[in-house]
Scaffold this motif. Structure first.
Motif, mmCIF file in Angstrom:
data_model
loop_
_atom_site.group_PDB
_atom_site.id
_atom_site.type_symbol
_atom_site.label_atom_id
_atom_site.label_comp_id
_atom_site.label_asym_id
_atom_site.label_seq_id
_atom_site.Cartn_x
_atom_site.Cartn_y
_atom_site.Cartn_z
ATOM 1 N N GLY A 94 -4.943 0.617 7.758
ATOM 2 C CA GLY A 94 -3.563 0.805 7.325
ATOM 3 C C GLY A 94 -2.590 1.115 8.434
ATOM 4 N N VAL A 95 -3.000 0.953 9.700
ATOM 5 C CA VAL A 95 -2.102 1.234 10.824
ATOM 6 C C VAL A 95 -0.952 0.227 10.829
ATOM 7 C CG1 VAL A 95 -1.908 1.137 13.325
ATOM 8 C CG2 VAL A 95 -3.810 2.343 12.292
ATOM 9 N N VAL A 96 0.253 0.727 11.010
ATOM 10 C CA VAL A 96 1.435 -0.133 11.113
ATOM 11 C C VAL A 96 1.909 -0.075 12.556
ATOM 12 C CG1 VAL A 96 3.788 -0.544 10.294
ATOM 13 C CG2 VAL A 96 2.055 0.349 8.723
ATOM 14 N N ARG A 124 -8.778 10.675 22.688
ATOM 15 C CA ARG A 124 -9.732 10.155 21.700
ATOM 16 C C ARG A 124 -9.182 10.299 20.283
ATOM 17 N NH1 ARG A 124 -14.737 12.910 21.480
ATOM 18 N NH2 ARG A 124 -15.593 11.077 20.452
ATOM 19 N N LEU A 125 -8.596 11.452 19.997
ATOM 20 C CA LEU A 125 -8.031 11.660 18.663
ATOM 21 C C LEU A 125 -6.929 10.644 18.384
ATOM 22 C CD1 LEU A 125 -7.791 13.255 16.034
ATOM 23 C CD2 LEU A 125 -6.190 14.785 17.196
ATOM 24 N N THR A 126 -6.077 10.400 19.373
ATOM 25 C CA THR A 126 -4.987 9.441 19.197
ATOM 26 C C THR A 126 -5.530 8.038 18.974
ATOM 27 O OG1 THR A 126 -3.554 10.794 20.599
ATOM 28 C CG2 THR A 126 -2.866 8.519 20.206
ATOM 29 N N TYR A 127 -6.570 7.678 19.712
ATOM 30 C CA TYR A 127 -7.161 6.356 19.521
ATOM 31 C C TYR A 127 -7.690 6.200 18.101
ATOM 32 C CZ TYR A 127 -10.718 2.756 19.496
ATOM 33 O OH TYR A 127 -11.494 1.686 19.143
ATOM 34 N N PHE A 128 -8.458 7.187 17.634
ATOM 35 C CA PHE A 128 -9.053 7.067 16.308
ATOM 36 C C PHE A 128 -8.009 7.187 15.192
ATOM 37 C CE2 PHE A 128 -12.952 7.919 18.664
ATOM 38 C CZ PHE A 128 -13.801 6.998 18.079
ATOM 39 N N THR A 129 -6.939 7.922 15.443
ATOM 40 C CA THR A 129 -5.897 8.073 14.428
ATOM 41 C C THR A 129 -4.938 6.893 14.410
ATOM 42 O OG1 THR A 129 -5.962 10.490 14.671
ATOM 43 C CG2 THR A 129 -4.040 9.559 13.581
ATOM 44 N N CYS A 130 -4.531 6.451 15.581
ATOM 45 C CA CYS A 130 -3.425 5.492 15.675
ATOM 46 C C CYS A 130 -3.847 4.049 15.927
ATOM 47 C CB CYS A 130 -2.472 5.921 16.801
ATOM 48 S SG CYS A 130 -1.706 7.529 16.520
ATOM 49 N N VAL A 131 -5.083 3.833 16.336
ATOM 50 C CA VAL A 131 -5.534 2.467 16.612
ATOM 51 C C VAL A 131 -6.659 2.078 15.668
ATOM 52 C CG1 VAL A 131 -6.498 0.893 18.342
ATOM 53 C CG2 VAL A 131 -4.847 2.635 19.021
ATOM 54 N N ARG A 132 -7.765 2.804 15.755
ATOM 55 C CA ARG A 132 -8.904 2.440 14.909
ATOM 56 C C ARG A 132 -8.814 3.186 13.593
ATOM 57 N NH1 ARG A 132 -15.148 3.562 15.302
ATOM 58 N NH2 ARG A 132 -14.419 5.020 13.750
ATOM 59 N N ASN A 133 -7.860 2.732 12.799
ATOM 60 C CA ASN A 133 -7.610 3.366 11.523
ATOM 61 C C ASN A 133 -7.124 2.294 10.562
ATOM 62 O OD1 ASN A 133 -7.358 5.391 9.623
ATOM 63 N ND2 ASN A 133 -6.256 6.762 11.002
ATOM 64 N N CYS A 162 0.845 -1.201 0.000
ATOM 65 C CA CYS A 162 0.000 0.000 0.000
ATOM 66 C C CYS A 162 0.877 1.247 0.000
ATOM 67 C CB CYS A 162 -0.911 -0.001 1.221
ATOM 68 S SG CYS A 162 -2.015 1.418 1.259
ATOM 69 N N PRO A 163 0.689 2.137 -0.967
ATOM 70 C CA PRO A 163 1.567 3.317 -1.076
ATOM 71 C C PRO A 163 1.195 4.460 -0.141
ATOM 72 C CG PRO A 163 -0.047 3.348 -2.839
ATOM 73 C CD PRO A 163 -0.301 2.082 -2.059
ATOM 74 N N HIS A 164 0.113 4.310 0.601
ATOM 75 C CA HIS A 164 -0.381 5.427 1.409
ATOM 76 C C HIS A 164 -0.036 5.244 2.873
ATOM 77 C CE1 HIS A 164 -3.081 4.858 -2.103
ATOM 78 N NE2 HIS A 164 -2.784 6.128 -2.269
ATOM 79 N N LYS A 165 0.232 6.336 3.529
ATOM 80 C CA LYS A 165 0.537 6.322 4.956
ATOM 81 C C LYS A 165 -0.445 7.217 5.702
ATOM 82 C CE LYS A 165 5.482 5.310 4.688
ATOM 83 N NZ LYS A 165 6.844 5.755 5.072
ATOM 84 N N ILE A 166 -0.665 6.867 6.959
ATOM 85 C CA ILE A 166 -1.569 7.653 7.793
ATOM 86 C C ILE A 166 -0.940 9.016 8.065
ATOM 87 C CG2 ILE A 166 -2.661 7.795 10.065
ATOM 88 C CD1 ILE A 166 -2.792 4.736 9.997
ATOM 89 N N ASN A 167 -1.751 10.040 7.965
ATOM 90 C CA ASN A 167 -1.292 11.399 8.236
ATOM 91 C C ASN A 167 -1.481 11.700 9.726
ATOM 92 O OD1 ASN A 167 -0.869 14.154 8.448
ATOM 93 N ND2 ASN A 167 -1.948 14.649 6.555
ATOM 94 N N PHE A 168 -0.371 11.882 10.426
ATOM 95 C CA PHE A 168 -0.420 12.113 11.877
ATOM 96 C C PHE A 168 -0.394 13.606 12.245
ATOM 97 C CE2 PHE A 168 1.761 7.863 11.728
ATOM 98 C CZ PHE A 168 0.750 7.149 12.341
ATOM 99 N N GLU A 169 -0.451 14.489 11.256
ATOM 100 C CA GLU A 169 -0.221 15.912 11.530
ATOM 101 C C GLU A 169 -1.197 16.484 12.545
ATOM 102 O OE1 GLU A 169 -0.024 18.101 7.895
ATOM 103 O OE2 GLU A 169 1.732 17.006 7.146
ATOM 104 N N ASP A 170 -2.498 16.206 12.375
ATOM 105 C CA ASP A 170 -3.502 16.714 13.331
ATOM 106 C C ASP A 170 -3.209 16.201 14.735
ATOM 107 O OD1 ASP A 170 -4.863 18.062 11.383
ATOM 108 O OD2 ASP A 170 -6.420 16.555 11.104
ATOM 109 N N ASN A 171 -2.879 14.919 14.816
ATOM 110 C CA ASN A 171 -2.614 14.284 16.099
ATOM 111 C C ASN A 171 -1.367 14.873 16.761
ATOM 112 O OD1 ASN A 171 -2.921 10.742 17.013
ATOM 113 N ND2 ASN A 171 -2.816 12.563 18.267
ATOM 114 N N ILE A 172 -0.324 15.064 15.975
ATOM 115 C CA ILE A 172 0.923 15.628 16.504
ATOM 116 C C ILE A 172 0.680 17.033 17.056
ATOM 117 C CG2 ILE A 172 3.217 16.497 15.866
ATOM 118 C CD1 ILE A 172 3.339 14.140 13.840
ATOM 119 N N ALA A 173 -0.051 17.844 16.279
ATOM 120 C CA ALA A 173 -0.318 19.225 16.700
ATOM 121 C C ALA A 173 -1.166 19.256 17.972
ATOM 122 C CB ALA A 173 -1.022 19.975 15.564
#
Length: 509
Positions: A319-321, A308-317, A254-265
């Motif tokens: 393509g998560v690696v 909550r944002l981290t859970y939805f971005t990093c767990v329930r997403n 899969c060439p796509h990666k999860i965008n963590f920018e919102d979560n990081i900010a």
């Protein structure tokens, strides 16, 4: 020789209209006669159909959509297997309806593709022409779908219109799923031109799945999350798309990666707020007291947003690696923030008595459900950091509660029988204090926090302190269990009842 369509299998056949003999359909094996074909109105006029088709194309280019549509209908009456008419009829339908609310461009493209491919197969096209037609059709569909996705991204991919955006994305992925649902032999997917064209469309569909399931903070009061039912549907489509691509190319990634920018900010801002809180509170550190009020409430609310944002971005997403370093760092930050939410905050009330801001069992469990999911999703190497965060949390809670429990207990030790008999304000305060301290210690309960990897001694120590406080509470209330269970203190019964089992379990971890 005349052209006809087999009434049984819809394939094109050639027959001699003057012959009385029976014909065997080469596709389905059924026996046919000229009389039977005439009875079924199965003869076709390919020349007349092509003339109407060319006229329809001209009118479509002139944007005479109604005229083009009428020509295409006539062309299909002359030859129901005219696959080019099926395709251009779809283009005409899109041109007439694309701006209408509720009209789905992807589903229309899918319908015209499926219909065209089936009619092309029924027309008995030779393989080379069929491959050329399908690959061209797919390439043109890709251009249309790519433009469609860019359009809906610009129009709807913002906080206020996420529901509309997700509905449009669902149209896209369901349409793409329909494209790959046909039989592989019918689609000629083993042919290189068709395979390459399909890969482009399904790669785009995978990208749409990523965007469609993206969650983000809308500020520090809420997180825009994808509803469960929607997420799981899109995830199923995503997995089918991946399976299709891997069937075409075993080395596909899969060439796509999860965008963590919102979560990081978001995490960065909340962690800065926590630092500011402890900087403001530094004068109380030695006394293990905390400032309370609006700042604490705001910090707690923002911590929950980040969790909550981290859970939805990093767990329930999709393509998560699990071994992604950025992802694991964000998760451990969120665990730290979640523990800040359930950390008991002790302070001196207006009468200089120790009071506490403590989450009740239900509130703690709401937070720790996220923390458990976050912690268990970590890669093995990152779980140790999470274990250390929990260990340090239990040490802090233990030291804070023990210090103030012993001080308050000592202060009331000599007068406890007197205030118990009087059932006065001091007795109510002391019972409430014990209850709050027991509840604070209950954060170590397995029922509250399931994650139990690494170094459980501080957690066991906190549970033992909890048992001591619970026993003090029960002693003061003369072990009137039924009465306690009907009061606002009822949680202390379940806390006390689970302690020994929790300690035994944690001793084996």
């Amino acid at each position: 020789m005349a052209h006809a369509i087999c009434p049984y299998c819809s394939k094109n056949i050639e027959v001699d209209e003057s012959s009385l003999r029976e014909y065997k359909c080469n596709s389905c094996g059924n026996m046919l006669t000229v009389a039977f074909l005439r009875e079924k109105d199965a003869f076709i006029d390919t020349d007349a159909s092509n003339i109407e088709f060319q006229t329809g194309r001209t009118r479509l280019e002139e944007r005479d959509f109604a005229g083009a549509e009428e020509c295409f209908k006539k062309a299909l009456r002359f030859n129901p297997n005219n696959y080019m008419v099926e395709y251009y009829s779809g283009l005409c339908e899109i041109a007439q309806n694309e701006e209408k609310e509720g009209f789905s461009i992807p589903k229309t493209l899918s319908k015209m593709f499926v219909g065209s491919v089936i009619k092309a197969d029924n027309s008995q096209l030779d393989t080379s022409r069929k491959v050329e037609f399908i690959s061209t059709l797919l390439s043109e569909a890709y251009v249309s779908l790519f433009g469609y996705f860019n359009d809906i991204s610009q129009r709807y991919d913002n906080n206020e219109l996420q529901k509309v955006f997700r509905a449009k994305c669902m149209d896209f992925v369901t349409a793409a799923a329909e494209l790959i649902s046909l039989d592989g032999a019918l689609l000629c997917v083993s042919e290189a031109p068709v395979s390459a064209a399909f890969k482009d469309i399904i790669d785009l569909a995978i990208d749409v799945c990523f965007h469609a399931t993206h969650s983000f903070a809308e500020g520090f009061d809420s997180v825009n999350t994808v509803p469960d039912e929607y997420f799981f549907k899109v995830r199923d489509y995503y997995e089918s798309f991946l399976a299709f691509q891997k069937a075409l190319d075993k080395k596909y990634k899969c060439p796509h990666k999860i965008n963590f920018e919102d979560n990081i900010a978001c995490n960065k801002e909340v962690l800065a707020l926590i630092d500011k809180y402890y900087d403001l509170n530094r004068g109380n550190k030695k006394a293990k007291l905390s400032i309370t009020g609006d700042f604490l409430e705001n910090m707690t609310r923002q911590c929950m947003t980040a969790v909550r944002l981290t859970y939805f971005t990093c767990v329930r997403n999709i393509g998560v690696v699990s071994n992604d370093n950025t992802r694991n760092e964000l998760i451990n930050q969120a665990i730290n923030m979640g523990l800040e939410i359930i950390m008991p905050r002790l302070y001196l009330d207006g009468r200089h008595r120790v009071a506490a801001v403590v989450k009740n069992m239900q509130q703690m469990r709401f937070v720790t459900e996220f923390l458990d999911l976050l912690a268990y999703s970590l890669s093995d190497s990152a779980k140790k950091t999470a274990g250390d965060l929990f260990k340090n949390f239990y040490i802090d809670v233990h030291d804070t509660v023990k210090m103030h429990y012993l001080e308050v207990n000592k202060a009331y030790e000599k007068t406890i029988n007197k205030i118990k008999r009087a059932q006065n304000d001091e007795f109510a305060y002391y019972l409430g204090f014990l209850y709050d301290m027991a509840t604070a210690c209950a954060s170590a309960s397995v029922k509250i926090t399931e994650f139990s990897r690494y170094k459980t001694k501080p957690r066991i120590a906190l549970l033992k302190l909890c048992r001591q406080i619970c026993e003090e509470f029960l002693l003061l209330t003369d072990y009137k269990i039924e009465s306690i269970e009907k009061s606002r203190w009822k949680d202390i019964i379940s806390i006390y009842g689970s302690i020994d089992g929790d300690i035994a379990f944690l001793a084996t971890v």
